[in-house]
Scaffold this active site. Structure first.
Site, PDB file in Angstrom:
ATOM      1  N   GLU A   1       0.797  -1.237   0.000  1.00 15.73           N
ATOM      2  CA  GLU A   1       0.000   0.000   0.000  1.00 15.73           C
ATOM      3  C   GLU A   1       0.827   1.283   0.000  1.00 15.73           C
ATOM      4  O   GLU A   1       0.549   2.212   0.755  1.00 15.73           O
ATOM      5  CB  GLU A   1      -0.992  -0.017   1.175  1.00 15.73           C
ATOM      6  CG  GLU A   1      -1.919  -1.223   1.128  1.00 15.73           C
ATOM      7  CD  GLU A   1      -2.972  -1.253   2.242  1.00 15.73           C
ATOM      8  OE1 GLU A   1      -2.961  -0.366   3.097  1.00 15.73           O
ATOM      9  OE2 GLU A   1      -3.797  -2.186   2.230  1.00 15.73           O
TER      10      GLU A   1
ATOM     11  N   GLU B   1      -5.674 -11.137  -1.481  1.00 14.40           N
ATOM     12  CA  GLU B   1      -6.555 -10.986  -0.304  1.00 14.40           C
ATOM     13  C   GLU B   1      -8.021 -10.995  -0.721  1.00 14.40           C
ATOM     14  O   GLU B   1      -8.816 -10.160  -0.290  1.00 14.40           O
ATOM     15  CB  GLU B   1      -6.252  -9.667   0.427  1.00 14.40           C
ATOM     16  CG  GLU B   1      -4.784  -9.479   0.778  1.00 14.40           C
ATOM     17  CD  GLU B   1      -4.481  -8.178   1.532  1.00 14.40           C
ATOM     18  OE1 GLU B   1      -5.429  -7.518   2.005  1.00 14.40           O
ATOM     19  OE2 GLU B   1      -3.298  -7.837   1.642  1.00 14.40           O
TER      20      GLU B   1
HETATM   21  C1  XIL Z   1      -6.207  -6.509   8.045  1.00 12.02           C
HETATM   22  C2  XIL Z   1      -6.479  -7.678   8.956  1.00 12.02           C
HETATM   23  O1  XIL Z   1      -7.340  -8.567   8.318  1.00 12.02           O
HETATM   24  C3  XIL Z   1      -7.084  -7.182  10.242  1.00 12.02           C
HETATM   25  O2  XIL Z   1      -7.147  -8.247  11.169  1.00 12.02           O
HETATM   26  C4  XIL Z   1      -6.250  -6.038  10.828  1.00 12.02           C
HETATM   27  O3  XIL Z   1      -6.958  -5.480  11.904  1.00 12.02           O
HETATM   28  C5  XIL Z   1      -5.973  -4.968   9.820  1.00 12.02           C
HETATM   29  O4  XIL Z   1      -5.400  -5.548   8.683  1.00 12.02           O
HETATM   30  N1  XIL Z   1      -4.980  -4.890   3.394  1.00 12.02           N
HETATM   31  C6  XIL Z   1      -3.931  -5.642   3.872  1.00 12.02           C
HETATM   32  C7  XIL Z   1      -4.148  -6.497   5.057  1.00 12.02           C
HETATM   33  O5  XIL Z   1      -2.870  -5.697   3.255  1.00 12.02           O
HETATM   34  O6  XIL Z   1      -2.991  -6.627   5.834  1.00 12.02           O
HETATM   35  C8  XIL Z   1      -5.278  -6.009   5.899  1.00 12.02           C
HETATM   36  O7  XIL Z   1      -5.502  -6.972   6.912  1.00 12.02           O
HETATM   37  C9  XIL Z   1      -6.507  -5.765   5.072  1.00 12.02           C
HETATM   38  C10 XIL Z   1      -6.260  -4.739   4.020  1.00 12.02           C
END
Ligand code: XIL
Length: 311
Positions: A104, A210
């Site tokens: 990100e 994801e």
């Molecule tokens: C999220 C997790 O799922 C949560 O448990 C945590 O509170 C915050 O992070 N993009 C990403 C992930 O790259 O690491 C994130 O994961 C969701 C968005």
């Protein structure tokens, strides 16, 4: 128990949702605590699953003490990053298949570099450095740039692709592009397809890293959920199945086989999905329902994975 059985039966690669992030590993100055990452490795080894490393450098997982260090002494931030990446990636050399090296780094919307503590302290060079350190620590690991909304925000995608082209031109060892692919039912398939085409054209490994598919919406911020649908109807179940099927098909038809790193879901059951807690949203993003029963989404996705492709 039931959860583990479903997990073992259906998945051959694992990404930790949180346990491998910096705020777990570097809780305090001078100490790396690898317990949670070791546990992930042990878990996947027992089950013969691939372990993927998420994520080395991410603003949201940067501990406060690191931010304070950066303010006091910019050079110390670079030294910390090198030490962190060498120690971490080195420890799991040959054991972790690939890493989200930088997560990100682009602004939430529209492109351009996100002004994180890393960017503000080291300039955009922090990205090239992170990849180089990771590559030195494990030359065989696949090294990813990972971000969200790349499939729907063309400006953001182009900005990320420009950065990637730049890194490649400088000889930076980047080898993968991760589309987080937290999508919504109303993101058009053709828009996703176009983004995948552009991503694949880089020649990098492509990871859908994801995946989940929601019905409601949010403002890309914690607590920013907008509840449009209060319950999941059979129609919605079918539409979601079709969306999952198409996503699998697009991945298989657009991304050349030798560039397919894999498809990873951000949680596999609606009860355990991060969407509810993070966005404060009641939604049904996953392949399995709250009782760990496969939803139509599961069968749709499976059809998309197994359908015969014309050659
Ligand atoms: C999220 C997790 O799922 C949560 O448990 C945590 O509170 C915050 O992070 N993009 C990403 C992930 O790259 O690491 C994130 O994961 C969701 C968005």
């Amino acid at each position: 128990e039931a959860m583990l059985a479903v997990h073992q039966r259906h998945f051959n690669s694992v990404t930790a949702e949180d346990a491998m992030k910096m705020h777990y590993i570097a809780k305090e100055p001078g100490v790396f605590d690898f317990a949670s990452a070791d546990a992930m490795l042990a878990f996947t080894r027992e089950r013969g699953q691939r372990l993927f490393g998420h994520t080395l450098i991410w603003h949201s997982a940067t501990p406060e003490w690191v931010e304070r260090l950066a303010e006091r002494d910019p050079a110390a931030l670079d030294a910390f990053m090198r030490d962190y990446i060498y120690s971490y990636v080195g420890r799991y050399q040959g054991k972790v298949a690939g890493w989200d090296v930088v997560n990100e780094a682009m602004n939430t919307a529209g492109g351009g570099y996100r002004e994180t503590v890393w960017y503000k302290t080291l300039g955009r060079e922090y990205i090239a450095k992170a990849f180089s350190y990771a590559h030195e620590a494990d030359p065989a690991a696949v090294l990813f740039y990972n971000d969200f909304n790349l499939e729907r925000d063309a400006e953001k995608l182009d900005s990320a692709l420009e950065m990637i082209a730049d890194l490649k031109e400088q000889g930076v060892p980047i080898s993968g592009l991760g589309f987080q692919m937290h999508i919504r039912m109303d993101v058009p398939d053709e828009v996703i397809a176009q983004a995948l085409r552009k991503g694949a054209a880089t020649g990098l490994q492509i990871h859908l890293s994801e995946v989940d598919i929601i019905f409601n919406t949010h403002g890309d911020t914690r607590g920013g959920g907008v509840q449009l649908y209060d319950e999941l109807t059979d129609d919605m179940r079918r539409q979601q199945a079709e969306k999952y099927r198409k996503l699998a098909m697009m991945y298989r038809t657009i991304v050349p086989e030798q560039q397919q790193f894999g498809i990873t879901f951000w949680g596999f059951d609606d009860g355990g999905s991060w969407i509810r807690g993070f966005f404060e949203l009641n939604d049904w993003p996953c392949l399995f329902d709250g009782n760990l029963e496969p939803k139509p989404a599961y069968f749709g996705f499976r059809d998309g994975l197994t359908a015969k492709l014309e050659d």
